[in-house]
Design a protein around this motif. Structure first.
Motif, short mmCIF file in Angstrom:
data_model
loop_
_atom_site.label_atom_id
_atom_site.label_comp_id
_atom_site.label_asym_id
_atom_site.label_seq_id
_atom_site.Cartn_x
_atom_site.Cartn_y
_atom_site.Cartn_z
N GLY A 249 54.13 49.80 39.64
CA GLY A 249 52.94 49.61 40.46
C GLY A 249 51.77 49.01 39.71
O GLY A 249 50.69 48.84 40.30
N SER A 250 51.97 48.67 38.44
CA SER A 250 50.89 48.04 37.67
C SER A 250 50.67 46.61 38.16
O SER A 250 51.64 45.89 38.43
CB SER A 250 51.22 48.02 36.18
N CYS A 251 49.41 46.23 38.26
CA CYS A 251 49.08 44.85 38.63
C CYS A 251 49.11 44.00 37.36
O CYS A 251 48.33 44.22 36.43
CB CYS A 251 47.70 44.80 39.29
N LEU A 252 50.01 43.04 37.31
CA LEU A 252 50.18 42.21 36.12
C LEU A 252 49.33 40.95 36.16
O LEU A 252 48.89 40.46 35.12
CB LEU A 252 51.65 41.82 35.95
N GLU A 253 49.09 40.43 37.36
CA GLU A 253 48.31 39.19 37.46
C GLU A 253 47.56 39.16 38.79
O GLU A 253 48.06 39.63 39.81
CB GLU A 253 49.23 37.95 37.41
N THR A 254 46.34 38.60 38.76
CA THR A 254 45.60 38.24 39.97
C THR A 254 45.18 36.78 39.79
O THR A 254 44.03 36.48 39.44
CB THR A 254 44.36 39.14 40.16
N PRO A 255 46.10 35.83 39.98
CA PRO A 255 45.91 34.45 39.52
C PRO A 255 44.73 33.71 40.13
O PRO A 255 44.21 32.79 39.51
CB PRO A 255 47.24 33.78 39.89
N ALA A 256 44.27 34.07 41.32
CA ALA A 256 43.15 33.34 41.93
C ALA A 256 41.80 33.77 41.37
O ALA A 256 40.78 33.12 41.63
CB ALA A 256 43.18 33.51 43.44
N GLU A 257 41.79 34.88 40.64
CA GLU A 257 40.53 35.38 40.07
C GLU A 257 40.15 34.58 38.82
O GLU A 257 41.01 33.95 38.18
CB GLU A 257 40.68 36.86 39.71
N PRO A 258 38.86 34.59 38.43
CA PRO A 258 38.44 33.91 37.20
C PRO A 258 39.22 34.43 35.99
O PRO A 258 39.65 35.59 35.96
CB PRO A 258 36.96 34.26 37.09
N ALA A 259 39.42 33.61 35.00
CA ALA A 259 40.22 33.96 33.84
C ALA A 259 39.71 35.21 33.14
O ALA A 259 40.49 35.98 32.58
CB ALA A 259 40.25 32.78 32.86
N GLN A 260 38.39 35.43 33.15
CA GLN A 260 37.80 36.57 32.44
C GLN A 260 37.73 37.83 33.30
O GLN A 260 37.25 38.87 32.86
CB GLN A 260 36.40 36.23 31.94
#
Length: 440
Positions: A99-110
């Motif tokens: 259930g860990s979130c590994l990526e939120t690609p649309a968010e800013p890199a930081q």
């Protein structure tokens, strides 16, 4: 006869219900391992009114997550398997089996958002070709050392089927030994050597008498119910003569499984698992004490009767369960074919989506059902009080629970208890895997 309020208390299992809170304390079958084969091992799962997505990642690890993405609620059952998890097709958020979130690609890199997001995840294990899940609070109980869980994988076969009714009325069929003499009555006996994979079509153990003949000609069983560590044992005796009696021993494993004989060489461990309040799946694990199970034959036999992907019966209420007047007059008591699961399906679905038990009148042969309902009520009340319940066992307790013995055979009238106990031991001594466990 019980009140409508008492009926709901026993039957309803969706979130927030007393019975639902009890059943969430146990492992529940949610899929067959074969359901996760193929190029995309992702499946939606509904259990007790809750929606999940089951998947196997690239490394082979199983995951069970809440089905709605925590970002905007999109359906993760349509997600993509990639980069160590399941990726939502809406915005690409990626979740692993924990259930860990590994990526939120649309968010800013930081962005730190990813580290603060966690999707609901639940323990899952595979046993005997079946995926079990635990969706309750705290630590799940241990799996007992029952035959279906300790036999080699080669000696087990798993299957399932959908019933359009409440789980409790489905389960109660297995607590009712008397019904088999009518619901599963065949007017002619087949060659028992051709009965592989078919229930109630072979010969009773220690005899050449077809079980169909026993059920048809001896329809008033003497039923006894005995409490056990795992739930209860039901014994049905059909006296054939002054010297011989047909003995059938079945078991209810709390909270919602039973272990029954299929033939002289196989037993069936079967769960009735609520999808919601008005639908349930039966999950069965067939366990062989002799040679390996012919899984291909067993599956092909059943796929003639059940349609994928949901394992719905081809004979159902929409086509009157295949009912034939000619067949009812000459071949089977129901006129609904040879598959006893179809017989059971008609019997329990015809009671309605949730049986109205305010209108029932139980008889002496229903003593197993009466005993189970008392056990269920007590366990629900214990759960509401924050106390323990049957079969919430640890590893040490699990190792002491074996079997349970499940026999269908003909023995001496003078010692029916001795017969089934010796028959069980003899079958184990002749079995490669079971005899090794006896020696240990």
């Amino acid at each position: 006869m019980i009140s409508a309020e008492q009926n709901d208390f026993l039957c309803r299992v969706e979130p927030g219900t007393p019975a639902g809170k009890l059943l969430r304390r146990y492992w529940q079958p949610i899929a067959l391992s074969v359901d996760l084969e193929g190029p995309r091992p992702v499946r939606p799962v509904q259990l007790m009114g809750q929606h999940f997505v089951l998947f196997r990642d690239e490394s082979g690890k199983l995951g069970l997550l809440d089905r709605d993405c925590p970002h905007r609620g999109a359906d993760l059952a349509f997600g993509r398997l990639e980069h160590g998890g399941l990726r939502c097709a809406f915005h690409g958020w990626l979740f692993d089996a924990k259930g860990s979130c590994l990526e939120t690609p649309a968010e800013p890199a930081q962005s730190k958002l990813c580290s603060r997001i966690r999707q609901g995840a639940y323990p899952v294990v595979e046993r005997a070709g079946t995926v079990f899940a635990y969706i309750g609070e705290g630590e799940p109980p241990a799996f007992p050392d029952f035959d279906c869980f300790v036999a080699p994988e080669s000696h087990t076969f798993a299957f399932k089927g959908l019933f359009e009714c409440n789980w409790l009325q489905a389960l109660e069929v297995g607590l009712d030994p008397a019904h088999a003499s009518y619901l599963h009555r065949f007017f002619e006996d087949e060659d028992t050597s051709a009965s592989y994979g078919k229930q109630f079509r072979g010969a009773s153990a220690d005899s050449d008498m077809p079980i169909t003949k026993v059920l048809r000609e001896y329809d008033r069983p003497e039923i006894s119910v005995e409490p056990t560590e795992y739930g209860m044992r039901l014994t049905a005796l059909r006296k054939l003569s002054d010297t011989s009696t047909h003995v059938r021993v079945t078991n209810m494993v709390f909270p919602q499984a039973f272990v029954i004989p299929m033939s002289a060489e196989m037993t069936i461990s079967q769960w009735h698992v609520p999808v919601d309040d008005t639908h349930c799946y039966w999950y069965a694990i067939f366990t062989s004490f002799t040679g390996p199970v012919d899984k291909q034959q067993m599956r092909e036999q059943r796929l003639k009767l059940y349609e994928l992907p949901d394992y719905t019966s081809r004979k159902n209420k929409s086509n009157n369960y295949g009912f034939s007047v000619d067949e009812q007059l000459t071949e089977t008591y129901t006129g609904m074919g040879e598959d006893i699961n179809v017989h059971d399906q008609w019997a329990i679905e015809s009671q309605g989506p949730i049986q109205d038990r305010t209108r029932e009148h139980l008889g002496s042969t229903d003593k197993g059902i009466i005993a189970y309902r008392r056990m269920l009520v007590k366990a629900i009340e214990s759960t509401r009080a924050g106390e323990s319940a049957p079969m919430l066992i640890d590893d040490a307790q699990a190792r002491t629970l074996t079997g349970p013995p499940s026999i269908d055979g003909i023995g001496a009238t003078a010692d029916t208890d001795g017969y089934w106990q010796s028959a069980d031991r003899e079958r184990r001594l002749k079995s490669d895997w079971a005899s090794a466990r006896l020696a240990a």
